[in-house]
Design a protein around this motif. Structure first.
Motif, mmCIF file in Angstrom:
data_model
loop_
_atom_site.group_PDB
_atom_site.id
_atom_site.type_symbol
_atom_site.label_atom_id
_atom_site.label_comp_id
_atom_site.label_asym_id
_atom_site.label_seq_id
_atom_site.Cartn_x
_atom_site.Cartn_y
_atom_site.Cartn_z
ATOM 1 N N GLN A 3 -63.783 47.006 25.826
ATOM 2 C CA GLN A 3 -65.242 47.025 25.796
ATOM 3 C C GLN A 3 -65.786 45.920 24.887
ATOM 4 O O GLN A 3 -66.810 45.291 25.211
ATOM 5 N N LYS A 4 -65.120 45.678 23.791
ATOM 6 C CA LYS A 4 -65.532 44.602 22.887
ATOM 7 C C LYS A 4 -65.460 43.248 23.594
ATOM 8 O O LYS A 4 -66.388 42.426 23.509
ATOM 9 N N THR A 6 -74.875 34.818 29.318
ATOM 10 C CA THR A 6 -76.272 34.657 28.924
ATOM 11 C C THR A 6 -76.480 33.350 28.161
ATOM 12 O O THR A 6 -77.436 32.612 28.396
ATOM 13 N N ALA A 34 -72.132 38.132 26.922
ATOM 14 C CA ALA A 34 -72.939 37.297 26.034
ATOM 15 C C ALA A 34 -72.717 35.814 26.328
ATOM 16 O O ALA A 34 -73.643 35.004 26.238
ATOM 17 N N LYS A 62 -68.228 42.855 26.317
ATOM 18 C CA LYS A 62 -69.530 42.545 25.716
ATOM 19 C C LYS A 62 -69.614 41.073 25.340
ATOM 20 O O LYS A 62 -70.652 40.422 25.525
ATOM 21 N N GLU A 63 -68.532 40.536 24.841
ATOM 22 C CA GLU A 63 -68.498 39.123 24.457
ATOM 23 C C GLU A 63 -68.580 38.208 25.685
ATOM 24 O O GLU A 63 -69.246 37.163 25.657
ATOM 25 N N ASP A 111 -76.846 44.592 31.744
ATOM 26 C CA ASP A 111 -77.838 45.515 32.300
ATOM 27 C C ASP A 111 -77.216 46.858 32.652
ATOM 28 O O ASP A 111 -77.906 47.879 32.642
ATOM 29 N N GLU A 112 -75.943 46.850 32.980
ATOM 30 C CA GLU A 112 -75.211 48.086 33.263
ATOM 31 C C GLU A 112 -73.718 47.780 33.182
ATOM 32 O O GLU A 112 -73.271 46.678 33.487
ATOM 33 N N ALA A 121 -72.620 51.420 26.901
ATOM 34 C CA ALA A 121 -73.956 51.018 26.432
ATOM 35 C C ALA A 121 -73.891 49.649 25.756
ATOM 36 O O ALA A 121 -72.877 49.279 25.152
ATOM 37 N N GLY A 122 -74.982 48.901 25.898
ATOM 38 C CA GLY A 122 -75.103 47.626 25.187
ATOM 39 C C GLY A 122 -74.322 46.482 25.785
ATOM 40 O O GLY A 122 -74.129 45.453 25.128
ATOM 41 N N VAL A 123 -73.874 46.629 27.019
ATOM 42 C CA VAL A 123 -73.137 45.553 27.681
ATOM 43 C C VAL A 123 -73.883 45.174 28.955
ATOM 44 O O VAL A 123 -73.786 45.870 29.980
#
Length: 304
Positions: free
Chosen positions: A244-245, A255, A252, A248-249, A189-190, A185-187
Motif C-alpha cells: 500500500q505504501k 500526479t 503520487a 501510494k507513492e 481517487d479509489e 484510503a488516501g491512494v
C-alpha cells in the motif's frame, strides 16, 4: 295614309329609337367595364395565391433546416485530465525499493508500443542465507492511461471501468486461497488491496495486489514473497502494508508527472483523442524456478 300623317308618325318613332340606342350603348359599356374588371380580379387573386405558396415553401425549408441542424449536434466528450505517464522504473524511491525488494539491483522495464499510455517495471530480490534458506520478493508496477474518445466515453469513465475489471481479476486468480480484499484510503481517487495465498512447488507465496485509479490513469502494483529452502513464510500483514505504501507513492508520481493541476479538466473536445486501444496485461506473480540454491527467476503465474 297622307304624307303629313306619315311624317308625324316618323317623328314620334325617332325619340323611341334614340332611347333604344342609348340603352344598348349603356348596356355594352357596362359589359365592357365588367369584362375588364374580371381579369384584374383574377390577376390579383393569382398573385395573392402565388405569394402565399412561396411563403409556405420558405417556411417549410427553414423548418426542415432547423430540424436537421438540431438532429445532428456535434459530438463532444470530457477531455482527459492526465496527458502523460512517468517512467515506470522511477515511480518508486530508492528507500521504498530497499524496503520491498532489498536485494534488487535495478528494475526491468516492460515493453510498450506507446510510453504515454502504458508502461511497467518489475524488480526481483533474493536474500540467500545458504543452508538457512532464502527470502524471495518480487514487485511489479504497471501504469495505464486512458484518453477520451467520442465513441467510447471520457478517459475518466474508461479508467473506472478498467479499475473495476482489474480488481475483479485479482480476486479470482486460479489456485488462490484465503482471498481477502479491502478499500485503501488516501491512494488516488479509489483503491483496493487484494491479498491471497498461492501454493507453488518452490514454496508458499503471499500475494498482495493494489489496484488504484487517479483520474484517467490506473495503477496496478503486484508484490509477493516466499520463504524458500526452509525459511519461514513472510507476514501477509507486513507485505500488505509495504504494498500500500508503494502504491501510494506510484500514484503520487503520476500526479507529479502531469503537474499540480494534472491537465485541462472540464474542457470539452469535439474530436476523439488517441485512446489506449489495448488493455494492460495482468501483472504476473513471482515464481522462483530454483529453490534453496541459486537465484530464483520469477515467471508469470498470471498471463502477462
Amino acid at each position: 295614309m297622307s304624307e303629313g300623317t306619315m311624317q308625324r308618325a316618323a317623328e314620334r318613332e325617332q325619340p323611341v329609337r334614340r332611347d333604344q340606342r342609348e340603352q344598348r350603348v349603356k348596356g355594352l359599356h357596362r359589359f365592357l367595364v365588367c369584362a375588364a374588371v374580371v381579369p384584374v380580379m383574377l390577376i390579383a387573386t393569382g398573385c395573392s395565391s402565388d405569394s402565399g405558396s412561396d411563403d409556405g415553401a420558405g417556411d417549410g425549408a427553414q423548418t426542415s433546416a432547423s430540424v436537421s441542424a438540431s438532429a445532428s449536434p456535434s459530438p463532444t466528450v470530457q477531455a482527459a485530465v492526465y496527458k502523460s505517464l512517468p517512467q515506470p522504473c522511477k515511480v518508486l524511491s530508492k528507500e521504498t525499493l530497499e524496503d520491498l525488494v532489498p536485494k534488487a539491483k535495478s528494475g526491468k522495464e516492460g515493453s510498450s508500443d506507446d510510453a504515454s499510455t502504458r508502461g511497467s517495471c518489475s524488480w526481483s530480490s533474493l536474500d540467500n542465507n545458504g543452508v538457512k534458506g532464502s527470502q524471495f520478493r518480487w514487485l511489479n508496477v504497471s501504469l495505464l492511461r486512458f484518453d477520451s474518445d467520442v465513441t467510447r466515453g471520457s478517459g475518466d469513465k474508461l479508467a473506472r471501468e478498467h479499475y473495476e475489471t482489474q480488481v475483479q481479476d485479482a480476486r479470482s486468480v486460479s489456485g488462490a486461497k484465503n482471498v481477502k480484499s479491502e478499500p485503501v484510503a488516501g491512494v488516488g481517487d479509489e483503491a483496493t488491496a487484494v491479498r491471497y495465498d498461492l501454493k507453488k512447488k518452490e514454496g508458499s507465496f503471499k500475494q498482495e495486489t493494489v489496484v488504484a485509479r487517479v483520474e484517467n490513469v490506473v495503477v496496478m502494483l503486484d508484490y509477493n514473497g516466499a520463504g524458500l529452502a526452509g525459511e519461514k513464510t513472510p507476514s501477509a500483514d507486513t507485505l500488505n502494508k509495504l504494498a500500500q505504501k508503494a502504491a501510494k507513492e506510484a500514484v503520487a508520481a503520476v500526479t507529479k508527472a502531469n503537474g499540480s493541476g494534472g491537465g485541462s479538466a472540464g474542457t470539452p473536445s469535439s474530436t476523439p483523442s488517441k485512446s489506449a486501444s489495448k488493455t494492460p496485461s495482468k501483472s504476473p506473480s513471482a515464481d522462483a524456478s530454483k529453490a534453496a540454491s541459486g537465484s530464483p527467476s520469477p515467471s508469470a503465474s498470471k498471463k502477462s
